[in-house]
Write a protein that holds these residues in place. Structure first.
Motif, PDB file in Angstrom:
ATOM      1  N   LYS A 222       0.839  -1.193   0.000  1.00  0.00           N
ATOM      2  CA  LYS A 222       0.000   0.000   0.000  1.00  0.00           C
ATOM      3  C   LYS A 222       0.877   1.246   0.000  1.00  0.00           C
ATOM      4  O   LYS A 222       2.052   1.198   0.401  1.00  0.00           O
ATOM      5  CB  LYS A 222      -0.912   0.023   1.240  1.00  0.00           C
ATOM      6  N   ASN A 223       0.293   2.372  -0.451  1.00  0.00           N
ATOM      7  CA  ASN A 223       1.024   3.625  -0.326  1.00  0.00           C
ATOM      8  C   ASN A 223       1.079   4.030   1.142  1.00  0.00           C
ATOM      9  O   ASN A 223       0.440   3.415   2.001  1.00  0.00           O
ATOM     10  CB  ASN A 223       0.388   4.719  -1.191  1.00  0.00           C
ATOM     11  N   ALA A 224       1.846   5.095   1.439  1.00  0.00           N
ATOM     12  CA  ALA A 224       2.109   5.448   2.832  1.00  0.00           C
ATOM     13  C   ALA A 224       0.826   5.744   3.603  1.00  0.00           C
ATOM     14  O   ALA A 224       0.647   5.274   4.740  1.00  0.00           O
ATOM     15  CB  ALA A 224       3.056   6.639   2.897  1.00  0.00           C
TER      16      ALA A 224
END
Length: 460
Positions: A222-224
């Motif tokens: 996942k992105n941050a």
């Protein structure tokens, strides 16, 4: 220094505390369901849904939902039905594939036994068909045996009353309307952008690199901001305890998300045992409250036991199937299928099972020697790369304590550097503990099903 004396053990509840007495959590604790619990209302049948919603409704005074959980529910509500259909197709395929594997495995074992008899007992006659073990017979018997599984799969599909039209217009969604009534005023405040940025930075730079739960596994895909979702939720729970109304000292966090960055899992990473001690300790250190993490099944069981909630066995069964653990868990259907395989393997007997396992190891590149050395407690010895392993194969009717002791004696006598017990049943915790103390690799029915699949690398 002056002040009250603190008991040493009470300082570290994450590692030294005990949660065996759960009635106080259920009778006075704050109930905190995550998004998957709310989404689960669309995944279970109408009777089970009514019992879950009624339980939450009857304890609204102790119900609270983090804003992050509510947000994830709103974002993912319209994805539930497509995911459910996909899950049904995957489950149906896995059942079908497992049936074919079992047919192939038993047919191979019968063929091996036939070859073995032809070589060493040429004067004796033995025909598989006479015993109902021709391939077509095996297929018919296994298909009949698994009919309860396939019937249950059809019943699960037919038992859901939610259709695509229920998602078309949120204003006409009766499940959403009921949830809204229950959750009105029960959702915590959202964090502003500055606070979210602060949490994401702390998560990426400090928590995840040090594998501090919750959610560090999400960093992989996942992105941050997405990866920090569980941490945002967690901080909202801690803030609720610090600043919210009510002096709650117990928290029941309800989730169907079973993964290692939330739970201590069993030795096969499949079933939750307790909340990660870091979470229990952090909540205690930051707020003075104690955490009990439960699956939906355990929450409903606790509500039935301690709150006299009207929860049926059928509802508990559906709740059990909602919990997910990597790599893939299809709930009770897989369990029932494996139970069926257990019965089939038991009917084969030790000789045929040992021959089958030996053949699979040989196919994977191992040298198999001393097949059927049962008088010393093992069934075979396998070699590869200088490693010598004694293997025992036992069906579920055997006394496992005696079998483990016999395997250890066999390994010492051969001698063998490693010991493996392959068992068609499921080990008890005491048996697992004994096997570990004796240095035995314990392989259960699930592992045996993997062996049947003919993997390149077999467990030693």
């Amino acid at each position: 220094m002056t002040g009250e004396r603190t008991e040493f053990r009470s300082m570290f509840p994450g590692w030294l505390g005990q949660q065996s007495i759960q009635d106080n959590y259920f009778k006075s604790g704050l109930f905190v369901p995550d998004a998957n619990i709310l989404l689960g209302c669309y995944r279970i049948g109408p009777a089970a849904r009514e019992q879950l919603l009624s339980t939450l409704e009857n304890h609204q005074d102790r119900l609270w939902v983090p804003h992050q959980s509510a947000l994830e529910f709103a974002r993912n509500r319209d994805k539930v039905l497509p995911d459910q259909k996909k899950r049904h197709s995957e489950t149906k395929k896995q059942v079908s594939d497992s049936l074919n594997k079992a047919i192939r495995a038993i047919s191979d074992a019968v063929e091996t036994l036939t070859d073995y008899r032809a070589k060493y007992l040429a004067e004796a006659e033995w025909h598989a068909a006479q015993h109902g073990l021709a391939k077509d017979d095996i297929k018919t018997r296994l298909t009949d045996m698994l009919s309860p599984v396939t019937d249950e799969l059809s019943a699960i599909q037919g038992g859901h009353d939610v259709t695509v039209r229920d998602f078309a217009d949120a204003s006409t969604d009766l499940i959403l309307a009921r949830l809204s009534t229950i959750l009105d005023g029960k959702v915590g405040p959202r964090y502003d952008a500055a606070r979210v940025r602060q949490i994401v930075q702390e998560t990426v730079e400090y928590r995840f690199p040090n594998q501090i739960p919750p959610g560090y596994r999400d960093a992989e895909n996942k992105n941050a901001l997405g990866a920090a979702g569980d941490v945002i939720l967690w901080y909202q729970v801690l803030d609720r305890l610090r600043y919210g109304e009510g002096d709650f000292t117990k928290v029941v966090w309800i989730t169907t998300d079973v993964k290692e960055d939330l739970w201590v899992l069993d030795d096969k990473d499949r079933h939750p045992v307790r909340a990660r001690p870091e979470l229990v300790q952090e909540m205690y250190d930051e707020t003075g409250a104690e955490l009990l993490m439960v699956t939906l099944h355990d929450f409903l069981t606790g509500a039935k036991t301690f709150l006299n909630a009207d929860i049926s066995d059928e509802t508990l069964e559906q709740a059990e199937g909602l919990s997910t653990a990597p790599p893939d868990n299809i709930g009770l259907l897989t369990h029932r299928l494996l139970q069926g395989l257990d019965n089939i393997f038991d009917r084969l007997g030790i000789d045929q099972l040992a021959t089958l396992v030996a053949r699979l190891y040989a196919r994977a590149g191992y040298e198999v020697a001393d097949l059927q050395v049962r008088e010393s407690g093992a069934d075979m010895v396998v070699h590869r790369g200088g490693q010598k392993t004694a293997i025992a194969v036992r069906t579920s009717g055997h006394n496992m304590h005696t079998a483990l002791a016999g395997l250890v004696v066999a390994a010492d006598a051969l001698p063998a550097t490693h010991k493996v017990m392959i068992y068609t049943g499921s080990y008890t915790p005491l048996e697992l503990k004994l096997g570990g103390s004796l240095g035995v690799e314990m392989r259960d029915l699930t592992d045996l099903a993997d062996l049947v699949d003919g993997q390149d690398e077999l467990p030693l």
